[in-house]
Write a protein that holds these residues in place. Structure first.
Motif, PDB file in Angstrom:
ATOM      1  N   LEU A  85      75.180  27.084 129.104  1.00 15.88           N
ATOM      2  CA  LEU A  85      76.200  26.635 130.055  1.00 15.88           C
ATOM      3  C   LEU A  85      75.728  25.429 130.873  1.00 15.88           C
ATOM      4  N   TYR A  86      74.428  25.164 130.857  1.00 15.68           N
ATOM      5  CA  TYR A  86      73.900  24.010 131.589  1.00 15.68           C
ATOM      6  C   TYR A  86      74.061  22.701 130.820  1.00 15.68           C
ATOM      7  N   VAL A  87      74.495  22.774 129.571  1.00 14.86           N
ATOM      8  CA  VAL A  87      74.626  21.556 128.753  1.00 14.86           C
ATOM      9  C   VAL A  87      75.512  20.500 129.424  1.00 14.86           C
ATOM     10  N   PRO A  88      76.696  20.849 129.968  1.00 16.48           N
ATOM     11  CA  PRO A  88      77.509  19.817 130.630  1.00 16.48           C
ATOM     12  C   PRO A  88      76.786  19.171 131.808  1.00 16.48           C
ATOM     13  N   LYS A 102      58.554  19.257 104.411  1.00 17.36           N
ATOM     14  CA  LYS A 102      58.007  20.522 104.905  1.00 17.36           C
ATOM     15  C   LYS A 102      57.780  20.501 106.420  1.00 17.36           C
ATOM     16  N   ALA A 103      58.679  19.867 107.145  1.00 18.08           N
ATOM     17  CA  ALA A 103      58.534  19.776 108.599  1.00 18.08           C
ATOM     18  C   ALA A 103      58.863  21.111 109.258  1.00 18.08           C
ATOM     19  N   ARG A 104      58.210  21.379 110.386  1.00 15.17           N
ATOM     20  CA  ARG A 104      58.454  22.590 111.161  1.00 15.17           C
ATOM     21  C   ARG A 104      58.481  22.236 112.648  1.00 15.17           C
ATOM     22  N   TRP A 105      59.288  23.005 113.415  1.00 15.61           N
ATOM     23  CA  TRP A 105      59.366  22.766 114.849  1.00 15.61           C
ATOM     24  C   TRP A 105      58.324  23.560 115.615  1.00 15.61           C
ATOM     25  N   GLY A 106      57.989  24.732 115.102  1.00 11.87           N
ATOM     26  CA  GLY A 106      56.977  25.544 115.765  1.00 11.87           C
ATOM     27  C   GLY A 106      57.509  26.403 116.895  1.00 11.87           C
ATOM     28  N   PHE A 107      58.838  26.570 116.976  1.00 10.49           N
ATOM     29  CA  PHE A 107      59.392  27.449 118.003  1.00 10.49           C
ATOM     30  C   PHE A 107      59.082  28.909 117.704  1.00 10.49           C
ATOM     31  N   PRO A 135      74.325  37.012 120.149  1.00 10.34           N
ATOM     32  CA  PRO A 135      74.581  36.410 121.467  1.00 10.34           C
ATOM     33  C   PRO A 135      73.625  35.244 121.736  1.00 10.34           C
ATOM     34  N   THR A 136      74.152  34.143 122.216  1.00  8.98           N
ATOM     35  CA  THR A 136      73.328  32.974 122.511  1.00  8.98           C
ATOM     36  C   THR A 136      72.829  33.025 123.949  1.00  8.98           C
ATOM     37  N   ASN A 137      71.872  32.152 124.261  1.00  9.35           N
ATOM     38  CA  ASN A 137      71.335  32.075 125.612  1.00  9.35           C
ATOM     39  C   ASN A 137      72.406  31.594 126.581  1.00  9.35           C
ATOM     40  N   LEU A 138      72.527  32.261 127.722  1.00  6.56           N
ATOM     41  CA  LEU A 138      73.512  31.851 128.717  1.00  6.56           C
ATOM     42  C   LEU A 138      73.181  30.481 129.305  1.00  6.56           C
ATOM     43  N   GLU A 150      65.487  16.676 124.721  1.00  2.00           N
ATOM     44  CA  GLU A 150      64.535  17.728 125.065  1.00  2.00           C
ATOM     45  C   GLU A 150      65.155  18.773 125.984  1.00  2.00           C
ATOM     46  N   GLN A 151      65.945  18.319 126.957  1.00  2.00           N
ATOM     47  CA  GLN A 151      66.559  19.245 127.911  1.00  2.00           C
ATOM     48  C   GLN A 151      67.652  20.092 127.261  1.00  2.00           C
ATOM     49  N   VAL A 152      68.445  19.481 126.385  1.00  2.00           N
ATOM     50  CA  VAL A 152      69.492  20.253 125.702  1.00  2.00           C
ATOM     51  C   VAL A 152      68.861  21.315 124.810  1.00  2.00           C
ATOM     52  N   ARG A 153      67.804  20.975 124.102  1.00  2.00           N
ATOM     53  CA  ARG A 153      67.102  21.976 123.286  1.00  2.00           C
ATOM     54  C   ARG A 153      66.512  23.075 124.176  1.00  2.00           C
ATOM     55  N   GLN A 154      66.045  22.676 125.345  1.00  2.00           N
ATOM     56  CA  GLN A 154      65.440  23.641 126.256  1.00  2.00           C
ATOM     57  C   GLN A 154      66.431  24.725 126.655  1.00  2.00           C
ATOM     58  N   VAL A 155      67.672  24.331 126.941  1.00  2.00           N
ATOM     59  CA  VAL A 155      68.658  25.315 127.406  1.00  2.00           C
ATOM     60  C   VAL A 155      69.379  26.000 126.257  1.00  2.00           C
ATOM     61  N   VAL A 156      69.524  25.302 125.123  1.00  2.00           N
ATOM     62  CA  VAL A 156      70.267  25.870 123.993  1.00  2.00           C
ATOM     63  C   VAL A 156      69.387  26.725 123.098  1.00  2.00           C
ATOM     64  N   ILE A 157      68.228  26.212 122.726  1.00  2.00           N
ATOM     65  CA  ILE A 157      67.359  26.891 121.764  1.00  2.00           C
ATOM     66  C   ILE A 157      66.357  27.830 122.448  1.00  2.00           C
ATOM     67  N   VAL A 158      65.630  27.290 123.436  1.00  2.00           N
ATOM     68  CA  VAL A 158      64.572  28.068 124.090  1.00  2.00           C
ATOM     69  C   VAL A 158      65.134  29.079 125.074  1.00  2.00           C
ATOM     70  N   GLY A 159      66.191  28.670 125.799  1.00  2.00           N
ATOM     71  CA  GLY A 159      66.785  29.571 126.786  1.00  2.00           C
ATOM     72  C   GLY A 159      66.189  29.422 128.169  1.00  2.00           C
ATOM     73  N   ASP A 160      65.518  28.297 128.436  1.00  2.00           N
ATOM     74  CA  ASP A 160      64.938  28.032 129.752  1.00  2.00           C
ATOM     75  C   ASP A 160      65.882  27.186 130.587  1.00  2.00           C
ATOM     76  N   LEU A 161      65.610  27.143 131.892  1.00  2.00           N
ATOM     77  CA  LEU A 161      66.400  26.304 132.786  1.00  2.00           C
ATOM     78  C   LEU A 161      66.018  24.839 132.602  1.00  2.00           C
ATOM     79  N   PRO A 162      66.915  23.933 132.961  1.00  2.00           N
ATOM     80  CA  PRO A 162      66.577  22.507 132.855  1.00  2.00           C
ATOM     81  C   PRO A 162      65.454  22.127 133.807  1.00  2.00           C
ATOM     82  N   ASP A 163      64.827  21.009 133.543  1.00  2.60           N
ATOM     83  CA  ASP A 163      63.841  20.433 134.455  1.00  2.60           C
ATOM     84  C   ASP A 163      64.616  19.694 135.543  1.00  2.60           C
TER      85      ASP A 163
END
Length: 271
Positions: A153-156, A62-67, A147-150, A225-238
């Motif tokens: 594109l920061y993943v690479p 029953k795990a949750r991420w809380g996003f 549509p996914t978060n733009l 953490e950074q990949v999730r930040q840009v892919v899931i949350v839609g924020d810029l990298p740190d």
């Protein structure tokens, strides 16, 4: 030219780029040669593991991420899968590293063969598998939300220092694998432990502060953490953290390269 210089490394990569491409292609295709589904396993494997881990952690535990407050099992699976892609890339590289030289003894006997490219070939094969997994993730995100978060594109950009660090570690382990054969067994256990010390199955914020510091020492943690930040949350990298990570990665890569070049002189005697 100094064989330990960065310039010599880049010259070796440029000179042998066609060889690297051919060996990477052979590495990927050869892994599935003789199987019924062939290269399709590179798609099926991550999907099967995703289904299993999702059932175990979201249904059993029953795990949750809380996003989000209304997090579905599909959302949980995609967040989990994002972390799995990053960690699986790292795990594939370090698990194969101790065998790179001992499984290619014929190359050691060839004086002119650039042994350092074996780690680059291993990185290339792992990147192809990661790319396929990212395609699956992208399809899942589109199917779920449209549509996914733009910022995806920061993943690479995030992956580049991760690749550099993984390359340095691969050179070190490839060399150690020649002289200490038990290193492959140690790395197998270490990888399993490292998986649960990575925020793959749980959010980093769920850990106590005193434990979080140790988990951050894991090379894969910050990138996950950074990949999730840009892919899931839609924020810029740190950018500050990514810059520091890149500096450490460059030093580790160069240190690994120097170690490999200095220790390779004894490979033929041991093998």
């Amino acid at each position: 030219m100094n064989p330990l210089s960065i310039r010599n490394l880049f010259k070796s990569i440029a000179t042998n780029r066609e060889l690297i491409y051919q060996m990477t292609e052979r590495e990927v295709l050869g892994r599935y040669r003789g199987s019924i589904f062939g290269i399709a396993w590179s798609f099926l494997n991550p999907i099967l593991m995703l289904v299993i881990y999702t059932l175990v952690f979201s249904v059993v535990f029953k795990a949750r991420w809380g996003f989000s407050t209304s997090e579905s099992k599909v959302e949980f699976a995609l967040i989990l899968f994002t972390g799995m892609i990053v960690f699986n890339f790292f795990a594939e590289v370090i698990n194969r590293a101790p065998f790179l030289i001992i499984h290619n003894v014929n190359y050691v006997k060839k004086v002119v063969f650039p042994l350092e490219i074996l780690s680059i070939v291993s990185i290339g094969a792992a990147l192809i598998h990661a790319f396929i997994s990212f395609l699956i993730l992208f399809v899942g995100l589109v199917a779920l939300d449209g549509p996914t978060n733009l910022t995806i594109l920061y993943v690479p950009v995030i992956f580049i220092p991760f690749i550099v660090m993984s390359l340095g570690i691969s050179w070190i382990l490839a060399s150690l694998g020649v002289y200490i054969r038990d290193i492959s067994q140690v790395i197998g256990v270490f990888t399993s432990v490292l998986m649960f010390l990575s925020p793959v199955f749980y959010p980093l914020d769920s850990l106590p502060a005193e434990l979080r510091i140790w988990v951050m020492l894991n090379p894969a943690t910050f990138i996950i953490e950074q990949v999730r930040q840009v892919v899931i949350v839609g924020d810029l990298p740190d950018w500050g953290g990514l810059g520091l990570y890149a500096v450490i990665a460059i030093f580790l890569m160069y240190g690994g390269y120097v170690w490999f070049q200095k220790t390779r002189r004894g490979f033929a005697d041991v093998l």
